[in-house]
Motif scaffolding. Sequence first.
Motif, PDB file in Angstrom:
ATOM      1  N   ASP A  25     -68.227  58.839 -20.485  1.00  0.00           N
ATOM      2  CA  ASP A  25     -67.236  58.550 -19.446  1.00  0.00           C
ATOM      3  C   ASP A  25     -65.980  58.002 -20.118  1.00  0.00           C
ATOM      4  OD1 ASP A  25     -65.645  57.645 -17.391  1.00  0.00           O
ATOM      5  OD2 ASP A  25     -67.245  56.550 -16.366  1.00  0.00           O
ATOM      6  N   TYR A  26     -65.135  58.924 -20.588  1.00  0.00           N
ATOM      7  CA  TYR A  26     -63.945  58.549 -21.354  1.00  0.00           C
ATOM      8  C   TYR A  26     -62.826  57.972 -20.480  1.00  0.00           C
ATOM      9  CZ  TYR A  26     -65.989  60.614 -25.480  1.00  0.00           C
ATOM     10  OH  TYR A  26     -66.821  60.875 -26.538  1.00  0.00           O
ATOM     11  N   ARG A  27     -62.926  58.107 -19.174  1.00  0.00           N
ATOM     12  CA  ARG A  27     -61.899  57.562 -18.280  1.00  0.00           C
ATOM     13  C   ARG A  27     -62.148  56.096 -17.939  1.00  0.00           C
ATOM     14  NH1 ARG A  27     -57.955  60.587 -17.040  1.00  0.00           N
ATOM     15  NH2 ARG A  27     -58.195  62.823 -16.924  1.00  0.00           N
ATOM     16  N   GLU A  28     -63.385  55.753 -17.577  1.00  0.00           N
ATOM     17  CA  GLU A  28     -63.669  54.412 -17.088  1.00  0.00           C
ATOM     18  C   GLU A  28     -64.415  53.540 -18.097  1.00  0.00           C
ATOM     19  OE1 GLU A  28     -62.460  53.295 -14.210  1.00  0.00           O
ATOM     20  OE2 GLU A  28     -61.554  55.261 -13.852  1.00  0.00           O
ATOM     21  N   VAL A  29     -65.562  54.012 -18.573  1.00  0.00           N
ATOM     22  CA  VAL A  29     -66.432  53.170 -19.398  1.00  0.00           C
ATOM     23  C   VAL A  29     -65.980  53.116 -20.851  1.00  0.00           C
ATOM     24  CG1 VAL A  29     -68.796  52.786 -20.209  1.00  0.00           C
ATOM     25  CG2 VAL A  29     -68.400  53.589 -17.872  1.00  0.00           C
ATOM     26  N   HIS A  30     -65.736  54.263 -21.453  1.00  0.00           N
ATOM     27  CA  HIS A  30     -65.420  54.298 -22.889  1.00  0.00           C
ATOM     28  C   HIS A  30     -64.283  53.350 -23.273  1.00  0.00           C
ATOM     29  CE1 HIS A  30     -66.584  56.605 -26.528  1.00  0.00           C
ATOM     30  NE2 HIS A  30     -65.411  56.192 -26.947  1.00  0.00           N
ATOM     31  N   PRO A  31     -63.201  53.292 -22.507  1.00  0.00           N
ATOM     32  CA  PRO A  31     -62.126  52.357 -22.877  1.00  0.00           C
ATOM     33  C   PRO A  31     -62.592  50.900 -22.911  1.00  0.00           C
ATOM     34  CG  PRO A  31     -61.358  53.863 -21.171  1.00  0.00           C
ATOM     35  CD  PRO A  31     -62.825  54.104 -21.349  1.00  0.00           C
ATOM     36  N   ARG A  32     -63.565  50.541 -22.067  1.00  0.00           N
ATOM     37  CA  ARG A  32     -64.068  49.161 -22.059  1.00  0.00           C
ATOM     38  C   ARG A  32     -64.916  48.851 -23.292  1.00  0.00           C
ATOM     39  NH1 ARG A  32     -65.185  50.168 -16.224  1.00  0.00           N
ATOM     40  NH2 ARG A  32     -67.398  50.355 -16.714  1.00  0.00           N
ATOM     41  N   LEU A  33     -65.396  49.873 -23.964  1.00  0.00           N
ATOM     42  CA  LEU A  33     -66.224  49.669 -25.153  1.00  0.00           C
ATOM     43  C   LEU A  33     -65.389  49.359 -26.383  1.00  0.00           C
ATOM     44  CD1 LEU A  33     -68.678  52.702 -24.774  1.00  0.00           C
ATOM     45  CD2 LEU A  33     -68.887  50.383 -23.805  1.00  0.00           C
ATOM     46  N   LEU A  34     -64.121  49.733 -26.357  1.00  0.00           N
ATOM     47  CA  LEU A  34     -63.281  49.684 -27.550  1.00  0.00           C
ATOM     48  C   LEU A  34     -62.650  48.312 -27.759  1.00  0.00           C
ATOM     49  CD1 LEU A  34     -61.528  53.138 -27.098  1.00  0.00           C
ATOM     50  CD2 LEU A  34     -63.618  52.608 -28.391  1.00  0.00           C
ATOM     51  N   PRO A  35     -62.824  47.725 -28.957  1.00  0.00           N
ATOM     52  CA  PRO A  35     -62.183  46.445 -29.264  1.00  0.00           C
ATOM     53  C   PRO A  35     -60.688  46.628 -29.528  1.00  0.00           C
ATOM     54  CG  PRO A  35     -63.462  47.193 -31.148  1.00  0.00           C
ATOM     55  CD  PRO A  35     -63.693  48.183 -30.035  1.00  0.00           C
ATOM     56  N   GLU A  36     -60.028  45.536 -29.827  1.00  0.00           N
ATOM     57  CA  GLU A  36     -58.561  45.538 -29.966  1.00  0.00           C
ATOM     58  C   GLU A  36     -58.030  46.417 -31.087  1.00  0.00           C
ATOM     59  OE1 GLU A  36     -60.213  42.156 -32.362  1.00  0.00           O
ATOM     60  OE2 GLU A  36     -60.463  42.761 -30.288  1.00  0.00           O
ATOM     61  N   GLN A  37     -58.878  46.896 -31.970  1.00  0.00           N
ATOM     62  CA  GLN A  37     -58.410  47.796 -33.036  1.00  0.00           C
ATOM     63  C   GLN A  37     -58.000  49.169 -32.499  1.00  0.00           C
ATOM     64  OE1 GLN A  37     -61.228  45.958 -33.290  1.00  0.00           O
ATOM     65  NE2 GLN A  37     -61.039  44.780 -35.159  1.00  0.00           N
ATOM     66  N   PHE A  38     -58.375  49.465 -31.258  1.00  0.00           N
ATOM     67  CA  PHE A  38     -58.001  50.726 -30.615  1.00  0.00           C
ATOM     68  C   PHE A  38     -56.868  50.436 -29.634  1.00  0.00           C
ATOM     69  CE2 PHE A  38     -62.336  51.215 -31.950  1.00  0.00           C
ATOM     70  CZ  PHE A  38     -62.444  52.536 -32.358  1.00  0.00           C
ATOM     71  N   THR A  39     -55.723  51.085 -29.839  1.00  0.00           N
ATOM     72  CA  THR A  39     -54.589  50.885 -28.939  1.00  0.00           C
ATOM     73  C   THR A  39     -54.084  52.229 -28.436  1.00  0.00           C
ATOM     74  OG1 THR A  39     -52.955  50.938 -30.728  1.00  0.00           O
ATOM     75  CG2 THR A  39     -53.867  48.763 -30.136  1.00  0.00           C
ATOM     76  N   ASP A  40     -53.261  52.170 -27.409  1.00  0.00           N
ATOM     77  CA  ASP A  40     -52.603  53.357 -26.845  1.00  0.00           C
ATOM     78  C   ASP A  40     -53.600  54.420 -26.410  1.00  0.00           C
ATOM     79  OD1 ASP A  40     -49.997  52.243 -27.329  1.00  0.00           O
ATOM     80  OD2 ASP A  40     -50.285  52.744 -29.433  1.00  0.00           O
ATOM     81  N   TYR A  41     -54.772  53.987 -25.937  1.00  0.00           N
ATOM     82  CA  TYR A  41     -55.833  54.893 -25.505  1.00  0.00           C
ATOM     83  C   TYR A  41     -55.375  55.706 -24.306  1.00  0.00           C
ATOM     84  CZ  TYR A  41     -60.442  56.455 -23.982  1.00  0.00           C
ATOM     85  OH  TYR A  41     -61.520  57.222 -23.615  1.00  0.00           O
ATOM     86  N   GLU A  42     -55.605  57.025 -24.372  1.00  0.00           N
ATOM     87  CA  GLU A  42     -55.143  57.906 -23.305  1.00  0.00           C
ATOM     88  C   GLU A  42     -56.041  59.144 -23.234  1.00  0.00           C
ATOM     89  OE1 GLU A  42     -51.329  60.873 -22.902  1.00  0.00           O
ATOM     90  OE2 GLU A  42     -51.028  58.940 -23.872  1.00  0.00           O
TER      91      GLU A  42
END
Length: 146
Positions: A25-42
């Motif tokens: 679920d790259y829209r809702e869940v996956h972004p919540r898994l990523l720590p601060e080293q991941f930015t500008d997620y789209e």
Amino acid sequence: MALVEVLARREIKAAPDDVLDAVADYREVHPRLLPEQFTDYEVREGGDGEGTVVFFRLHASAKRVRECLLDVTEPEDHKLVEADRNSTLVTTWTVAESGGGTLVTVHTAWEGAGGIGGVFEKIFAPRALSRIYERVLDNLAAEMGR
């Protein structure tokens, strides 16, 4: 150039299908898994597993930032593959039943740089990325406990 690899694993108390659904679920869940080293997620296309295209910047260190544009495929059951259009980087997520829960494995590989820079990359990049993946897997475990 040498192959650089990073591997992280975690047991999660949830069914494999539920864990894979969360990761995919790259829209809702996956972004919540990523720590601060991941930015500008789209999410640029899709958003649920196969056919998804995702962009982000990975800050491996203060000076090392990699722009990633990932194509997501599901080549077999319980496996997601994220292949970067901008490099040789490929990350594979595998979930497997394990003792009433799920063993989640994240494996990333890419062709490292040549020369002395490649030597340092092969030594230090896996350590840094492994720590990042441990945080991602911690976040996934917390997400599955909701």
